[in-house]
Design an enzyme around this catalytic site. Structure first.
Site, PDB file in Angstrom:
ATOM      1  N   GLN A  47      35.135  29.071  61.220  1.00 54.34           N
ATOM      2  CA  GLN A  47      36.051  29.743  61.680  1.00 54.34           C
ATOM      3  C   GLN A  47      37.073  28.887  62.527  1.00 54.34           C
ATOM      4  O   GLN A  47      36.750  27.802  62.914  1.00 54.34           O
ATOM      5  CB  GLN A  47      35.962  31.178  62.260  1.00 54.34           C
ATOM      6  CG  GLN A  47      35.371  32.110  61.347  1.00 54.34           C
ATOM      7  CD  GLN A  47      35.974  32.343  60.220  1.00 54.34           C
ATOM      8  OE1 GLN A  47      37.047  32.718  60.499  1.00 54.34           O
ATOM      9  NE2 GLN A  47      35.088  32.247  59.050  1.00 54.34           N
ATOM     10  N   SER A  48      38.214  29.167  62.801  1.00 45.72           N
ATOM     11  CA  SER A  48      38.879  28.112  63.641  1.00 45.72           C
ATOM     12  C   SER A  48      38.532  28.050  65.136  1.00 45.72           C
ATOM     13  O   SER A  48      38.302  26.984  65.523  1.00 45.72           O
ATOM     14  CB  SER A  48      40.485  28.779  63.861  1.00 45.72           C
ATOM     15  OG  SER A  48      40.586  30.038  64.356  1.00 45.72           O
ATOM     16  N   GLU A  49      37.425  29.130  65.486  1.00 47.24           N
ATOM     17  CA  GLU A  49      36.937  29.078  66.678  1.00 47.24           C
ATOM     18  C   GLU A  49      35.696  29.966  66.519  1.00 47.24           C
ATOM     19  O   GLU A  49      35.783  31.085  66.063  1.00 47.24           O
ATOM     20  CB  GLU A  49      37.710  29.452  67.904  1.00 47.24           C
ATOM     21  CG  GLU A  49      38.883  28.322  68.366  1.00 47.24           C
ATOM     22  CD  GLU A  49      40.006  28.745  69.113  1.00 47.24           C
ATOM     23  OE1 GLU A  49      39.593  29.639  69.963  1.00 47.24           O
ATOM     24  OE2 GLU A  49      40.948  28.253  69.272  1.00 47.24           O
ATOM     25  N   THR A  50      34.643  29.750  67.260  1.00 53.57           N
ATOM     26  CA  THR A  50      33.587  30.360  67.447  1.00 53.57           C
ATOM     27  C   THR A  50      33.360  30.716  69.066  1.00 53.57           C
ATOM     28  O   THR A  50      33.441  29.748  69.486  1.00 53.57           O
ATOM     29  CB  THR A  50      32.334  29.963  66.843  1.00 53.57           C
ATOM     30  OG1 THR A  50      32.398  30.129  65.437  1.00 53.57           O
ATOM     31  CG2 THR A  50      31.180  30.827  67.312  1.00 53.57           C
ATOM     32  N   ASN A  81      40.431  33.389  70.956  1.00 54.19           N
ATOM     33  CA  ASN A  81      39.222  33.468  71.073  1.00 54.19           C
ATOM     34  C   ASN A  81      38.654  34.347  72.164  1.00 54.19           C
ATOM     35  O   ASN A  81      37.489  34.821  72.298  1.00 54.19           O
ATOM     36  CB  ASN A  81      38.972  31.883  71.785  1.00 54.19           C
ATOM     37  CG  ASN A  81      39.674  31.365  72.918  1.00 54.19           C
ATOM     38  OD1 ASN A  81      40.856  31.895  72.998  1.00 54.19           O
ATOM     39  ND2 ASN A  81      39.057  30.542  73.535  1.00 54.19           N
TER      40      ASN A  81
END
Length: 298
Positions: A47-50, A81
């Protein structure tokens, strides 16, 4: 061989229903994970961020958050996020309605959680806004984005804005230009480094575009961040905050206004971000849904 099970969730942030908004992978109770494992999990989820939820190291914070991109870059700021993490914390019964404090890096930032008939809502205070003078080489920015130099709105001007993470804010004439952007990642990376910015937020205050005619949004945007390996992000709170502050300071919207930004339509992940700007106070608001969960075996 010892196998550790790591629980994870998917949260669709800035979304009213699953499979819209900006998806976030979230790992709670992550204190036992080393940084290398966090980076590996972020790469696996892609994903774009975890975001990883940990116990705080400061007594005045409720939770500490660390977030990584698939390329292994740690990102700060109070964007999707963090908002997604608090949505999950509230959904899981880990926090009550009301005011809290989150720790992101060395920053302590206020958070407010409220449960409403239409779901959980989170409001997060970002850092004080900083917006630069116009960036000198606007033609190079336009070329990196695959548009003509005349497509850039010279009055609003290309600037670097930050409420925690610096991003390049690129105003263009019309939502159709936003939709037409085709960045050259290498050229855009060079432009961003020269400007001292992390990502690029291309926007128009003509908010129709792929968001549909008659939308009530104040801006229509897309976000690209080759510096941390994100081709395009469907909803970017750390960019929406400084953009909203810039529009208020430029006199396009009144101080104290709620600034509504549509993003993610080019990715078929429609997102609505709402930012309130009152002087130097920038507050990002949003909702979302916990859309999935599972176990990783490490």
């Amino acid at each position: 061989m010892t196998v550790r099970q790591v629980r994870f969730f998917f949260v669709d942030v800035f979304a009213a229903r699953p499979l819209t908004g900006n998806p976030l992978a979230l790992v709670p109770d992550a204190d036992g994970l080393e940084e290398s494992a966090m980076k590996a999990l972020a790469r696996e989820f892609h994903q774009s961020e975890t975001t990883f939820v940990l116990r705080p190291t400061r007594d005045d914070a409720r939770w500490r958050l660390r977030s990584f991109t698939p390329a292994g870059f740690e990102v700060g700021g109070a964007g999707h996020n963090a908002l997604g993490a608090w949505l999950w914390l509230a959904d899981a019964g880990r926090v009550d309605d009301g005011d809290h404090v989150q720790q992101i890096g060395d920053e302590l930032l206020p958070v407010t959680v409220s449960r409403r008939p239409d779901g959980i809502h989170v409001a997060m205070t970002q850092g004080s806004p900083r917006v630069s003078e116009p960036v000198a080489d606007a033609p190079a920015v336009a070329e990196a984005l695959g548009i003509g130099a005349s497509a850039i709105d010279a009055e609003l001007a290309v600037r670097v804005g930050s409420t925690g993470v610096p991003h390049l804010l690129v105003p263009v004439h019309g939502a159709e230009v936003v939709d037409a952007v085709r960045p050259d990642a290498r050229a855009l990376l060079s432009v961003l480094r020269a400007a001292g910015a992390e990502g690029c937020y291309v926007y128009s205050i003509d908010s129709r575009g792929d968001a549909g005619e008659g939308t009530d949004a104040d801006a229509y945007a897309r976000f690209f961040n080759p510096t941390v390996g994100i081709v395009e992000d469907p909803a970017t709170g750390t960019a929406a905050g400084p953009l909203a502050a810039h529009l208020v300071r430029a006199g396009r919207l009144p101080d104290g206004a709620d600034v509504r930004i549509d993003q993610g339509h080019a990715l078929e992940r429609p997102s609505r971000l709402v930012v309130n700007v009152a002087g130097d106070a920038v507050t990002l608001r949003g909702s979302g849904v916990v859309s999935g969960e599972g176990l990783m075996r490490l």
